[in-house]
Design an enzyme around this catalytic site. Structure first.
Site, mmCIF file in Angstrom:
data_model
loop_
_atom_site.group_PDB
_atom_site.id
_atom_site.type_symbol
_atom_site.label_atom_id
_atom_site.label_comp_id
_atom_site.label_asym_id
_atom_site.label_seq_id
_atom_site.Cartn_x
_atom_site.Cartn_y
_atom_site.Cartn_z
ATOM 1 N N LEU B 75 27.387 -8.334 -34.186
ATOM 2 C CA LEU B 75 28.795 -8.594 -34.466
ATOM 3 C C LEU B 75 29.059 -10.037 -34.890
ATOM 4 O O LEU B 75 30.212 -10.464 -34.995
ATOM 5 C CB LEU B 75 29.643 -8.194 -33.264
ATOM 6 C CG LEU B 75 29.437 -6.726 -32.837
ATOM 7 C CD1 LEU B 75 30.287 -6.397 -31.630
ATOM 8 C CD2 LEU B 75 29.710 -5.750 -33.960
ATOM 9 N N MET B 111 26.273 -19.339 -31.526
ATOM 10 C CA MET B 111 25.207 -18.335 -31.558
ATOM 11 C C MET B 111 24.034 -18.808 -32.424
ATOM 12 O O MET B 111 22.877 -18.500 -32.128
ATOM 13 C CB MET B 111 25.717 -16.980 -32.062
ATOM 14 C CG MET B 111 26.731 -16.287 -31.146
ATOM 15 S SD MET B 111 26.339 -16.322 -29.377
ATOM 16 C CE MET B 111 24.751 -15.474 -29.332
ATOM 17 N N ASP B 126 4.314 -17.794 -28.085
ATOM 18 C CA ASP B 126 3.296 -17.132 -28.917
ATOM 19 C C ASP B 126 2.055 -18.009 -29.085
ATOM 20 O O ASP B 126 0.922 -17.521 -28.994
ATOM 21 C CB ASP B 126 3.905 -16.811 -30.286
ATOM 22 C CG ASP B 126 2.922 -16.129 -31.228
ATOM 23 O OD1 ASP B 126 2.241 -15.193 -30.793
ATOM 24 O OD2 ASP B 126 2.830 -16.538 -32.394
#
Lengths: 150, 150, 150, 150, 150, 150
Positions: B75, B111, B126
């Site tokens: 969104l 965000m 990672d």
């Protein structure tokens, strides 16, 4: 002394060669948590009662993010996931997200599970940010990693 | 009582209409942390001394992820970022990541900053996962959010 | 006689120059339909009653697809959508999807609304394909297109 | 009574586990149609005569969209397509699009064929929208689906 | 002595802040060349005569790549392109590609034009690689860059 | 006379069917060059001495671009790369980029190696464009291509 697999002897980045490893069934489960205020938790519970979408949107975002992992993490190998499952659970202090990923491949799927968890948590953050200014995302870790021969 | 901006009165998902808000200069800073073992921290410090790439790869991944935010978070509105900066700092117990994002737009960039932090942390995970089985990602939160009129 | 805006006088593909058009508020609404069997419709209604996810996943997929429009349609301009809304409605013979997109820009948003509808319908198809072999997607068209000066 | 494969017993979304299914040769063909005005059809025929690009752009967009399927449809598995073919045919009342997709994998490729058809049709819509306000996309369905053992 | 805009004083990567620059009309044109064998050039000319697709596919790929620039080049800003045009021209020794990109923005579009050229050339390489083992891509450079006040 | 594999007998674009070819170990190496001014080369050497990021960012961008190849080049097949390595080397007149890609698959990986080289060179261009107006990218070609049976 063990060293990074993703750097060469000069410390330069390197996508590890997995081409000679056998195909195996791989599975990984990760989880994480977002701390929410009492008020936000009540809104989420109310949304659930109304058959609302908050947690479903987060779960879908997590599933889709798992498929984006090798594009987000520069040295990750592309994988063909055979299953992704993302679940959310409202607790007393926030929402816990658990993600499981599976593939048949030459390298593990923990980054896919961790990416699914991270993006699902960010999605909850996004949907709650208008009402909660104290959210913290954390406790993101690998719970289980399995490989079995074909 | 305030309620979610991303759901309608039936609780259904909803991309908020920001079309009538004024253009403003927006800035947001977020941070997060990955807890690493002593051994892993030594390898990272050694990699830094060799001009190696571990932390640079994480910073680049964070910058790129900021630009992917609206594709990852269902969104979120698409934004034209005018600046992204991602920095990593080795501490006694892990690596702290800080990300700053800026745009001139109708909605905030928190965000984008949080996504940059999350993906930079996943990238460190990672690169270290071959040597460290106890990593935990956490303490991801917003540090500052600013909007100023044009 | 009017001619294609996306081809030059030799008929070659061409992304139209919209750079000299004024910024305007743009809105477009599109809809489409997927015909489903009685059995499938019952399963969808039952899923809704259980607070299940079928229609929500389709709506989220439609919202995300609207943001991908300029990457899917070769000659579409990138746009900064300020709102996307996708709604599904179960009828006697299938599911009707309606999508509305808005932006402030130099060109219209009908392709974004139409892409949202198409991908939401494909998502319903995907979720029902194990139980329904007779689905048809159709009636995809533009319902309304508005532009207003700032 | 058969039920959705993409939802669990609570109706929640779920990417089905295909990891234990055998590798098989998979093929699927889908088609769809866009209804165009007489005037638009004449322009397309004229464009074809000039060796113009309208239908080629749609075919290329369809091929590329097939490769994006698992990113557009949330619960679709990523697949390694071994062939995609998209063809357009001008009829008396519009353009018919046919797409064929193939892979060697653990699950079918009908969503890839249907996505290729849908995006090729949307691309024709985009290229004709300046001259035709009455277009309707429809009749999108699966024509054939084959699996054969290796 | 002038220095890199994309690195800070420690030489670390940095997405430059363009937020305080004025909006301007930006345009850039780039070109490049792929050297092909006599045999391949004949096949391309024959394909053109048959209204075939080789050069059109390359042009479409170039247009789409321009829109991907900020995702491919880590420190590039996202831009809203208002026009992209990619043209190919068969010469005596190969194919020359020219790309023009335009936007109204706070930073230039030369990377978009250069990326369009590069990907169009790679697409020609891909389509000819079965018949030509001596291809070389080169002479990729900026031809013109313009900015004008609004 | 040999002809294009990516076009049918009418010259229309076509993603070749590789589904009946055997799985083989595939490897390809490509290289390319960017010509830089004396001044720019000095800045790059200085950046390297400060442990700066210019060349690392280019190498990471190249690795990531290799994974995007089938999305950039319309008729390329998706592949699961098992290794990508991108290296840069400063010469007297510019920077040379070498990229190697590997997979186990039904078709070759030369486009992946060439795409990695091209995007790494574009990234260097982007980082140096504030100080160097005479850069030219060229000499992009395939150095080696190997296939071996499993």
């Amino acid at each position: 002394m063990s060293s990074f697999s993703h750097t060469d002897d000069k410390g330069k980045a390197n996508m590890v060669d997995v081409g000679h490893k056998p195909l195996q069934r791989r599975s990984a489960t990760a989880e994480g948590f977002i701390r929410l205020s009492e008020h936000t938790l009540n809104l989420i519970r109310e949304n659930e009662m109304k058959k609302g979408d908050v947690l479903t949107v987060a779960e879908v975002a997590g599933i889709q993010a798992a498929k984006e992992t090798s594009r987000l993490i520069p040295l990750c190998h592309p994988l063909q996931l055979t299953k992704v499952d993302v679940k959310t659970r409202v607790t007393e202090t926030g929402v816990r997200v658990t993600a499981m990923a599976r593939c048949t491949g030459q390298t593990g799927v923990e980054m896919e599970a961790l990416t699914a968890v991270s993006v699902a948590l960010l999605t909850i953050y996004d949907m709650c940010k208008a009402v909660d200014k104290e959210m913290v995302i954390g406790e993101i870790s690998l719970i289980e990693k399995i490989k079995t021969d074909l």
